[in-house]
Design an enzyme around this catalytic site. Structure first.
Site, PDB file in Angstrom:
ATOM      1  CB  CYS A  83      -0.942   0.013   1.211  1.00 55.17           C
ATOM      2  SG  CYS A  83      -2.033  -1.414   1.289  1.00 55.17           S
ATOM      3  CG  HIS A 318      -6.554   1.377   0.439  1.00 54.74           C
ATOM      4  ND1 HIS A 318      -5.456   1.958  -0.161  1.00 54.74           N
ATOM      5  CD2 HIS A 318      -6.048   0.428   1.288  1.00 54.74           C
ATOM      6  CE1 HIS A 318      -4.350   1.399   0.294  1.00 54.74           C
ATOM      7  NE2 HIS A 318      -4.682   0.466   1.163  1.00 54.74           N
TER       8      HIS A 318
END
Length: 364
Positions: A83, A318
């Site tokens: 991420c 996300h």
């Protein structure tokens, strides 16, 4: 030492997995951003650096650069730091400029979970250490740092409210380049009764746990990128520098607690630059889970007033490899709407227990 500045920043709309962007491959998502950011500078772009986590493999950045019609000399490199990948791409570009390797880069990230060929995630950690899924790890963080369900839900509602307020003010419109007919984040196509959802949501990762679908981010598609230039070159080409890169830090923690990984990264970064949280005017920390955000604010004494002021991933989504760049894009526009902003910081925690934090000063 040469100084790296960000002079442009854009993102695509964010779509749900199997939603509005479901048929668009990663290189096709990124290409319009590259075209926009390179406009008028095509021959000056020295490289394209993109983060990508669950894509088709190969060099997505190169394919996107070719799809965008950029000069063959803009080679392209794709990186994976889970991420943190999009933020890491920008960090690398800034260091390249600072070190004199080049003067003009496009950096960011792209993710298409909808078209990903992988049926399961990659390994974050060897089995002998333990390899929890991110949701389970969010529960571990909540337990270790005594973060209650109520604390998480309170923050999730705040983030949701801020996202809608930012949308209503047209802030997200400034950030977005349309993809085909899509010019709006999919999660903002319909307003939900968030308080009701938070109250009804059940723990999904652990019996009697605190992490729910309502206080966690979803799975999404999207892309974001920024134009990083050497400051004198930027000015000579008519650009107004907005964010000037100062420093960054990477930290590692036990993979069971990835949500806490930004804490040591931010602490080390502030200490090295003789700064405190009070000196930082705006902070973006990726909202993968409320437990992560509440933990970071508690341990670092970050007031909510300066954190994720336009909401974030808990509402909008996300798209893994793009999220770090989306945070920088948000800061890029937010500092231009405010006065008396000097320092801003972006941080993200990712699978494997890695925290990345990047410090900028406002150049305008």
């Amino acid at each position: 030492m040469k100084r790296a500045v960000i002079v442009q920043a854009k993102r695509t709309p964010i779509g749900k997995k199997d939603g509005i962007l479901r048929d668009i491959q990663p290189h096709e998502l990124a290409a319009p951003l590259l075209q926009h950011l390179a406009d008028g500078l095509e021959e000056k772009i020295e490289d394209i650096i993109l983060g990508n986590v669950v894509g088709p493999g190969g060099n997505v950045a190169r394919v996107a650069a070719l799809e965008a019609g950029l000069p063959l000399s803009a080679a392209g490199i794709t990186i994976d730091r889970q991420c943190s990948a999009g933020l890491e791409a920008i960090r690398i570009a800034c260091y390249f400029v600072q070190g004199g390797a080049g003067s003009c880069y496009i950096a960011g990230g792209v993710e298409s979970t909808s078209t990903s060929p992988f049926p399961a995630r990659a390994r974050f950690s060897p089995e002998k250490i333990g390899d929890p899924d991110m949701g389970v790890a969010a529960e571990f963080v909540a337990e270790k740092y005594a973060i209650t369900r109520e604390m998480q839900d309170e923050y999730a509602l705040l983030s949701y409210t801020r996202s809608w307020e930012a949308y209503d003010k047209g802030y997200f419109h400034q950030e977005i380049i349309p993809i085909g007919d899509f010019h709006q984040d999919e999660e903002l196509l319909r307003k939900r009764k968030m308080e009701v959802l938070l109250n009804r949501a059940k723990p999904i990762f652990k019996k009697n746990g605190t992490v729910t679908a309502a206080n966690s981010c979803g799975i999404h598609d999207g892309a974001s990128a920024v134009l990083v230039m050497e400051e004198s070159m930027a000015v000579n080409h008519g650009f107004q520098p907005v964010l000037r890169f100062l420093d960054s830090e990477v930290a590692g923690v036990l993979p069971h607690y990835p949500g806490a990984a930004p804490i040591p990264a931010i602490q080390a970064l502030l200490k090295r630059n003789s700064l405190t949280i009070e000196d930082i005017d705006l902070i973006e920390i990726n909202e993968a889970f409320s437990s992560k955000i509440v933990t970071c604010t508690k341990e670092l004494s970050i007031p909510y007033e300066k954190l994720n002021v336009c909401g974030g991933a808990l509402t909008l989504g996300h798209p893994y490899g793009a999220s770090g760049s989306i945070m920088i894009t948000r800061l890029f526009y937010e500092v231009q709407r405010r006065k008396d902003i000097k320092y801003v910081l972006a941080a993200i925690g990712s699978g494997g227990g890695i925290g990345v934090a990047v410090l900028f000063e406002v150049a305008t």
